[in-house]
Write an enzyme that holds these catalytic residues in place. Structure first.
Site, PDB file in Angstrom:
ATOM      1  N   GLU A  24       0.832  -1.201   0.000  1.00 32.53           N
ATOM      2  CA  GLU A  24       0.000   0.000   0.000  1.00 32.53           C
ATOM      3  C   GLU A  24       0.866   1.250   0.000  1.00 32.53           C
ATOM      4  OE1 GLU A  24      -3.037  -0.204  -0.577  1.00 32.53           O
ATOM      5  OE2 GLU A  24      -3.581  -2.265  -0.026  1.00 32.53           O
TER       6      GLU A  24
ATOM      7  N   CYS B 297      -7.637  -1.368   8.497  1.00 34.31           N
ATOM      8  CA  CYS B 297      -6.257  -1.423   7.999  1.00 34.31           C
ATOM      9  C   CYS B 297      -5.760  -0.027   7.651  1.00 34.31           C
ATOM     10  CB  CYS B 297      -6.163  -2.320   6.765  1.00 34.31           C
ATOM     11  SG  CYS B 297      -6.421  -4.049   7.152  1.00 34.31           S
TER      12      CYS B 297
ATOM     13  N   HIS C  72      -1.215  -5.835   2.164  1.00 37.22           N
ATOM     14  CA  HIS C  72      -2.478  -6.571   2.148  1.00 37.22           C
ATOM     15  C   HIS C  72      -2.276  -7.946   1.512  1.00 37.22           C
ATOM     16  CE1 HIS C  72      -5.667  -3.311   2.928  1.00 37.22           C
ATOM     17  NE2 HIS C  72      -5.971  -4.334   3.704  1.00 37.22           N
TER      18      HIS C  72
HETATM   19  N1  PCA Z   1      -8.294  -6.511   7.005  1.00 40.88           N
HETATM   20  C1  PCA Z   1      -9.186  -5.396   7.226  1.00 40.88           C
HETATM   21  C2  PCA Z   1      -9.082  -5.100   8.700  1.00 40.88           C
HETATM   22  C3  PCA Z   1      -8.381  -6.260   9.310  1.00 40.88           C
HETATM   23  C4  PCA Z   1      -7.862  -7.032   8.170  1.00 40.88           C
HETATM   24  O1  PCA Z   1      -7.117  -8.035   8.265  1.00 40.88           O
HETATM   25  C5  PCA Z   1      -8.912  -4.214   6.306  1.00 40.88           C
HETATM   26  O2  PCA Z   1      -8.445  -4.425   5.169  1.00 40.88           O
HETATM   27  O3  PCA Z   1      -9.172  -3.073   6.679  1.00 40.88           O
END
Ligand code: PCA
Length: 186
Positions: free
Chosen positions: A82, A145, A163
């Site tokens: 990200e 996140c 991610h």
């Molecule tokens: N993914 C979520 C919150 C916790 C996670 O593992 C997100 O992408 O915001």
């Protein structure tokens, strides 16, 4: 004495009624040190309110040189590095405390987006050259996140949010994350 270089590695607990979160499994599979570097592991709650507090405490405790944050995303083939965190919380689904934010600003009078200081393009070029499944993403969403990523960058940490697709092969995911960490360190 010289402080040992420290990486803070975070993952998330399960959310949305699921029983697992792939990032928790990756966290437990990764080693507690890489050569001379100590890896401090913390699992964050999926809570808009509590997650940034737990993150702040971990940063205060470990004074990390590098913060790598793992989160699960619903789909995709690749691990996503990200580039930005956005100063907004918005969701249609509740967090694990039952909270649903509606276009809320995280910090008033702060930038709309913060960018990782790390050289992610170089990292992606290196890893894709080595056939690892990674790509850059320009949005971490507006859920928990993104909230903790904004916190880390707001605290001027050397931070990167990663991610991981929910259904990715665990061994491949773990090897790719380990390679990302090594590249950022060496
Ligand atoms: N993914 C979520 C919150 C916790 C996670 O593992 C997100 O992408 O915001």
């Amino acid at each position: 004495m010289h402080k040992q270089t420290c990486i803070l590695l975070t993952a998330f607990e399960p959310f949305g009624g699921a029983e697992t979160n792939i990032t928790q499994s990756i966290l437990s599979l990764l080693p507690d040190s890489f050569a001379d570097w100590a890896v401090e592991k913390v699992c964050l709650p999926v809570s808009f309110k509590r997650a940034p507090i737990v993150l702040r405490e971990a940063i205060a405790t470990y004074s990390p040189d590098l913060v790598i944050m793992l989160g699960q995303c619903p789909a995709g083939e690749n691990i996503r590095l990200e580039r930005f965190a956005i100063n907004i919380m918005d969701s249609t689904k509740a967090d694990n405390d039952g909270y649903i934010p509606n276009e809320e600003t995280i910090y008033a009078y702060q930038p709309l987006a913060l960018q990782t200081p790390l050289q992610i393009k170089e990292l992606v070029n290196f890893c894709t050259g080595n056939v690892l499944p990674i790509q850059i993403s320009n949005s971490a969403g507006l859920y928990v996140c993104n909230r903790v990523y904004y916190e880390a960058l707001h605290l001027q940490q050397n931070a990167l949010f990663v991610h991981v697709p929910k259904n990715m092969d665990l061994t491949l995911a773990q090897q790719t994350i380990a390679q990302i960490m090594k590249n950022l360190l060496y």
